[in-house]
Scaffold this motif. Structure first.
Motif, PDB file in Angstrom:
ATOM      1  N   SER A  55      -5.353  -1.300  -1.734  1.00 16.16           N
ATOM      2  CA  SER A  55      -5.541  -0.884  -0.343  1.00 16.16           C
ATOM      3  C   SER A  55      -6.556   0.247  -0.240  1.00 16.16           C
ATOM      4  O   SER A  55      -7.316   0.338   0.726  1.00 16.16           O
ATOM      5  CB  SER A  55      -4.211  -0.475   0.292  1.00 16.16           C
ATOM      6  OG  SER A  55      -3.758   0.747  -0.236  1.00 16.16           O
ATOM      7  N   SER A  63       0.832  -1.194   0.000  1.00 11.19           N
ATOM      8  CA  SER A  63       0.000   0.000   0.000  1.00 11.19           C
ATOM      9  C   SER A  63       0.876   1.256   0.000  1.00 11.19           C
ATOM     10  O   SER A  63       0.649   2.204  -0.755  1.00 11.19           O
ATOM     11  CB  SER A  63      -0.882  -0.003   1.242  1.00 11.19           C
ATOM     12  OG  SER A  63      -1.475   1.249   1.413  1.00 11.19           O
ATOM     13  N   ALA A  64       1.882   1.236   0.848  1.00 15.78           N
ATOM     14  CA  ALA A  64       2.738   2.423   0.993  1.00 15.78           C
ATOM     15  C   ALA A  64       3.549   2.695  -0.277  1.00 15.78           C
ATOM     16  O   ALA A  64       3.613   3.824  -0.770  1.00 15.78           O
ATOM     17  CB  ALA A  64       3.660   2.238   2.196  1.00 15.78           C
ATOM     18  N   CYS A 112      -6.217   3.707   6.135  1.00 19.28           N
ATOM     19  CA  CYS A 112      -5.822   2.588   5.283  1.00 19.28           C
ATOM     20  C   CYS A 112      -4.979   1.592   6.090  1.00 19.28           C
ATOM     21  O   CYS A 112      -5.262   0.393   6.126  1.00 19.28           O
ATOM     22  CB  CYS A 112      -5.030   3.140   4.106  1.00 19.28           C
ATOM     23  SG  CYS A 112      -4.551   1.889   2.961  1.00 19.28           S
ATOM     24  N   SER A 149      -1.240  -0.452  -4.207  1.00 22.48           N
ATOM     25  CA  SER A 149      -1.777   0.729  -3.522  1.00 22.48           C
ATOM     26  C   SER A 149      -3.257   0.921  -3.813  1.00 22.48           C
ATOM     27  O   SER A 149      -4.039   1.227  -2.907  1.00 22.48           O
ATOM     28  CB  SER A 149      -1.012   1.995  -3.935  1.00 22.48           C
ATOM     29  OG  SER A 149       0.339   1.871  -3.591  1.00 22.48           O
ATOM     30  N   ILE A 184      -8.864   9.769  -3.509  1.00 17.91           N
ATOM     31  CA  ILE A 184      -7.527   9.413  -4.008  1.00 17.91           C
ATOM     32  C   ILE A 184      -7.634   8.336  -5.089  1.00 17.91           C
ATOM     33  O   ILE A 184      -7.042   8.448  -6.162  1.00 17.91           O
ATOM     34  CB  ILE A 184      -6.600   8.944  -2.867  1.00 17.91           C
ATOM     35  CG1 ILE A 184      -6.376  10.081  -1.874  1.00 17.91           C
ATOM     36  CG2 ILE A 184      -5.246   8.478  -3.427  1.00 17.91           C
ATOM     37  CD1 ILE A 184      -5.541   9.723  -0.669  1.00 17.91           C
ATOM     38  N   THR A 205       2.834   9.026   1.159  1.00 15.87           N
ATOM     39  CA  THR A 205       3.680   7.891   0.802  1.00 15.87           C
ATOM     40  C   THR A 205       3.505   6.713   1.755  1.00 15.87           C
ATOM     41  O   THR A 205       3.660   5.563   1.364  1.00 15.87           O
ATOM     42  CB  THR A 205       5.156   8.301   0.685  1.00 15.87           C
ATOM     43  OG1 THR A 205       5.875   7.247   0.059  1.00 15.87           O
ATOM     44  CG2 THR A 205       5.784   8.601   2.029  1.00 15.87           C
ATOM     45  N   LEU A 206       3.179   7.003   3.017  1.00 19.04           N
ATOM     46  CA  LEU A 206       2.998   5.897   3.964  1.00 19.04           C
ATOM     47  C   LEU A 206       1.532   5.465   4.074  1.00 19.04           C
ATOM     48  O   LEU A 206       1.180   4.650   4.921  1.00 19.04           O
ATOM     49  CB  LEU A 206       3.536   6.275   5.343  1.00 19.04           C
ATOM     50  CG  LEU A 206       5.055   6.447   5.458  1.00 19.04           C
ATOM     51  CD1 LEU A 206       5.441   6.936   6.852  1.00 19.04           C
ATOM     52  CD2 LEU A 206       5.782   5.134   5.171  1.00 19.04           C
ATOM     53  N   SER A 207       0.677   6.002   3.214  1.00 17.23           N
ATOM     54  CA  SER A 207      -0.762   5.690   3.237  1.00 17.23           C
ATOM     55  C   SER A 207      -1.398   6.014   4.581  1.00 17.23           C
ATOM     56  O   SER A 207      -2.242   5.277   5.082  1.00 17.23           O
ATOM     57  CB  SER A 207      -1.021   4.208   2.924  1.00 17.23           C
ATOM     58  OG  SER A 207      -0.398   3.822   1.748  1.00 17.23           O
ATOM     59  N   LEU A 262       2.805   5.091  -6.553  1.00 17.30           N
ATOM     60  CA  LEU A 262       3.141   6.218  -7.412  1.00 17.30           C
ATOM     61  C   LEU A 262       3.769   7.348  -6.593  1.00 17.30           C
ATOM     62  O   LEU A 262       4.549   8.136  -7.105  1.00 17.30           O
ATOM     63  CB  LEU A 262       1.887   6.729  -8.113  1.00 17.30           C
ATOM     64  CG  LEU A 262       1.237   5.738  -9.087  1.00 17.30           C
ATOM     65  CD1 LEU A 262      -0.113   6.259  -9.553  1.00 17.30           C
ATOM     66  CD2 LEU A 262       2.152   5.497 -10.280  1.00 17.30           C
ATOM     67  N   GLY A 263       3.416   7.407  -5.314  1.00 16.89           N
ATOM     68  CA  GLY A 263       4.015   8.414  -4.435  1.00 16.89           C
ATOM     69  C   GLY A 263       5.531   8.276  -4.386  1.00 16.89           C
ATOM     70  O   GLY A 263       6.259   9.273  -4.376  1.00 16.89           O
ATOM     71  N   ASN A 264       6.012   7.051  -4.382  1.00 15.83           N
ATOM     72  CA  ASN A 264       7.459   6.818  -4.312  1.00 15.83           C
ATOM     73  C   ASN A 264       8.131   6.998  -5.665  1.00 15.83           C
ATOM     74  O   ASN A 264       9.219   7.528  -5.764  1.00 15.83           O
ATOM     75  CB  ASN A 264       7.753   5.390  -3.847  1.00 15.83           C
ATOM     76  CG  ASN A 264       7.095   5.062  -2.534  1.00 15.83           C
ATOM     77  OD1 ASN A 264       5.890   5.117  -2.417  1.00 15.83           O
ATOM     78  ND2 ASN A 264       7.889   4.755  -1.542  1.00 15.83           N
TER      79      ASN A 264
END
Ligand code: PFF
Length: 459
Positions: free
Chosen positions: A324, A21-22, A234, A321, A99, A227-229, A25-27
Motif C-alpha cells: 500500500s 494496509s492497516a 494511503c 502494508s 515510511i 496503525t490505520l495507515s 508491523l504497527g500492530n
C-alpha cells in the motif's frame, strides 16, 4: 478513466486491501511494545478511544476524498482544493517514501527469521540465553544481510504492485489476510492454554489510570494514525479504486475494527507467552518480536512450528502494508506523470531501495549513518531512528490534521454527505461524523503537533 486506473472487484476487495494496509508491523511490533511500556490497561482504553474518535472519522474522510475524485493523493487535493491544498498530497507521497524506506528493512528481517525458524536454527539459538541477543545485534549490524533483506522484500512488494489493483494488490490481500487471521486466531487459542494468559488479560484489560501519563495519551493518538495507515493519502488512494455502489462508512468501520482486533489479539498472544515465563526479561522495541519471543517459543511444545507460523504472520502483515505504501507513490506517478504502472512501480521501488539502504546500513554497519541525528534526540539516533521519528511525529500528524481541516471546513457539508451516503443510503450518524471531523479530530491531532513542536517526545 476509472477503467484504466483500475478498480476493486467489489466491497470485499477494498476492505481486505485496506485492512491489509492497516494491519502490519504497527500492530504486531509497535503496539505490543508501546502497550508494555505504558503499562497496559488504561493505555489500551485510550488507544481504543483515539481509534474511534479520531481514526475512524479521518478514515472516512480520506476514503471519501479518494472515491469522489478517483485520483491519487496529489491529484485529489489539486482537483478539490486547488493549488493551495495540493501540497497536502505531496506531503503524503513524501511520507509514503520515508515510511517505506525503513519499514521494509524491518520487514526484511522476517524473511530471515522464517528461514531460520524452518531450519531449526532459530530454535537452537533461542535455547541459549544471550545467544539470540548477540545474533540479533550482529545481524542488524551486517550491512550485506540488511540490504539483501530489504531487496527481497521490495521485490515481493513491487511484483504485487506491477500486477495492478485487482490482479495484484487485491489478489494478494484476499489470499494473505484470511491466512493471517487464521494464524492469529490459532495462536490466540493456543495462548489461552498458557500459564501467562490470565496475567496477560489482567495487564491488558484492567485499567489503572494512575499510571497513565500525558505522553502516553499523545503516543496512543499518534499510533492510531500509523496503525490505520492514515494521514498520508494511503487510504485515500485505495478509496479511489472503490466503486460508487459500496458504502464508505461501513467499510471504514470494518477496517478499523479488524485492525484493532488484530492489535489486541497480538498483545494477548505475546503477553500470554511472555508472562508464562516469570523470569523473562523483556527487551526493548524491536526486541519483543525478534529476541524475546523466540526464547519463550522454544520452551513450548511444538515451539519450532509455532515460531514458524508466527514469523509468516508478521511477514504477510508487513507485505500487504508495504504494497500500500508503494501504491501511494506509484499511483501518483501513473496519474500525474503519466507513467505506465510497470515503469512507476519499478522506478519508485528502485529509489526506495537506494534510500532505504541508508536506513539498512544505519543499524551498526556504517558508523556515520548510525550516528546521524537530525533531530538531536536520544530516540532519533541513526538514519533509521530519524526517519521513523520524522514520519510518526511530523508527517503523519500534520498530514492528518490538514486532511481533517480540509474535509471538515473546506469541503461543503453537502458534498461530504452526498459522498458518504452514496452506496450506503441515509446516514443518521452524519452529524456525529461532522462534529468529530470538524472539532474533535483537529483539536486532538493539533495537540500532538503542538507538543511535538514544543519538544515532547514519543516514538
Ligand atoms: N498501518 C501499517 C502498520 O500498522 O504497520 C503501517 C502503514 C502502512 C502506515 C501504510 C502508513 C501507510 F500508509
Amino acid at each position: 478513466m476509472s477503467q484504466s486506473r483500475g478498480q476493486w472487484s467489489g466491497k470485499l476487495g477494498f476492505i481486505l486491501a485496506a485492512a491489509g494496509s492497516a494491519v502490519g508491523l504497527g500492530n504486531l511490533w509497535k503496539f505490543p511494545y508501546i502497550t508494555y511500556e505504558n503499562n497496559g490497561g488504561a493505555f489500551v482504553l485510550v488507544y481504543i478511544a483515539a481509534i474511534a474518535l479520531v481514526g475512524l472519522p479521518i478514515m472516512m474522510a480520506e476514503t471519501l476524498i479518494g472515491r469522489r475524485t478517483q485520483l491519487n493523493a496529489v491529484g485529489a487535493f489539486n482537483k478539490l482544493g486547488g493549488k493551495l491544498w495540493t501540497p497536502v498530497g505531496f506531503l503524503g507521497v513524501l511520507a509514503g517514501f520515508v515510511i517505506l524506506s525503513y519499514y521494509s528493512v524491518v520487514a526484511g528481517w522476517t524473511l530471515r527469521y522464517i528461514v531460520m525458524a524452518i531450519s531449526g536454527e532459530l530454535g537452537n539459538m533461542a535455547a541459549v540465553p544471550q545467544e539470540l541477543d548477540t545474533f540479533f545485534g550482529d545481524y542488524t549490524a551486517n550491512g550485506t544481510q540488511q540490504i539483501i533483506g530489504l531487496f527481497l522484500f521490495m521485490t515481493f512488494t513491487t511484483t504485487a504492485v506491477i500486477f495492478g489493483v485487482k490482479r495484484g494488490i487485491e489478489r494478494v490481500s484476499k489470499i494473505l489476510m484470511p491466512i493471517l487471521l487464521l494464524i492469529l486466531a490459532s495462536l490466540a487459542i493456543y495462548a489461552t492454554t498458557t500459564a501467562g494468559f490470565e496475567k496477560a488479560m489482567h495487564f491488558l484489560f484492567h485499567p489503572d489510570f494512575s499510571t497513565l501519563t500525558r505522553g502516553a495519551v499523545l503516543e496512543a493518538m499518534g499510533h492510531a494514525f500509523f496503525t490505520l495507515s492514515l494521514g498520508m493519502g494511503c487510504i485515500l488512494t485505495y478509496g479511489s479504486y472503490m466503486r460508487k455502489t459500496d458504502s464508505i462508512p461501513k467499510a471504514a468501520l470494518q477496517i478499523t475494527l479488524l485492525d484493532t482486533l488484530v492489535a489486541i489479539l497480538a498483545c494477548v498472544v505475546m503477553f500470554s507467552i511472555i508472562f508464562s515465563n516469570p523470569d523473562m526479561q523483556i527487551s526493548k522495541s524491536a526486541g519483543i518480536l525478534f529476541t524475546t519471543l523466540p526464547t519463550v517459543f522454544v520452551k513450548m511444545p511444538g515451539g519450532n512450528f509455532i515460531m514458524t507460523m508466527f514469523y509468516f504472520l508478521v511477514a504477510f502483515a508487513a507485505l500487504t502494508s508495504t504494497i500500500s505504501l508503494l501504491e501511494v507513490i506509484s499511483s501518483y506517478s501513473i496519474d500525474e506523470l503519466k507513467w505506465s504502472r510497470k515503469r512507476a512501480a519499478l522506478t519508485v521501488a528502485f529509489s526506495v531501495f537506494i534510500f532505504g539502504s541508508l536506513n539498512a546500513l544505519s543499524l551498526g554497519a556504517n558508523s556515520k549513518l548510525s550516528s546521524f541525528n537530525l533531530f538531536g534526540k536520544e530516540t532519533t539516533v541513526g538514519m533509521f531512528g530519524t526517519m521513523d521519528y520524522l514520519a510518526s511525529n511530523w508527517l503523519l500528524p500534520v498530514g492528518g490534521l490538514l486532511i481533517a481541516l480540509f474535509t471538515g471546513w473546506f469541503l461543503s457539508v453537502r458534498e461530504n454527505r452526498i459522498e458518504l451516503e452514496e452506496g450506503h443510503g441515509e446516514l443518521p450518524a452524519f452529524p456525529v461524523w461532522l462534529f468529530l471531523i470538524r472539532f474533535v479530530a483537529p483539536i486532538a491531532v493539533g495537540a500532538i503537533v503542538v507538543s511535538v513542536i514544543l519538544g515532547a517526545e514519543y516514538q
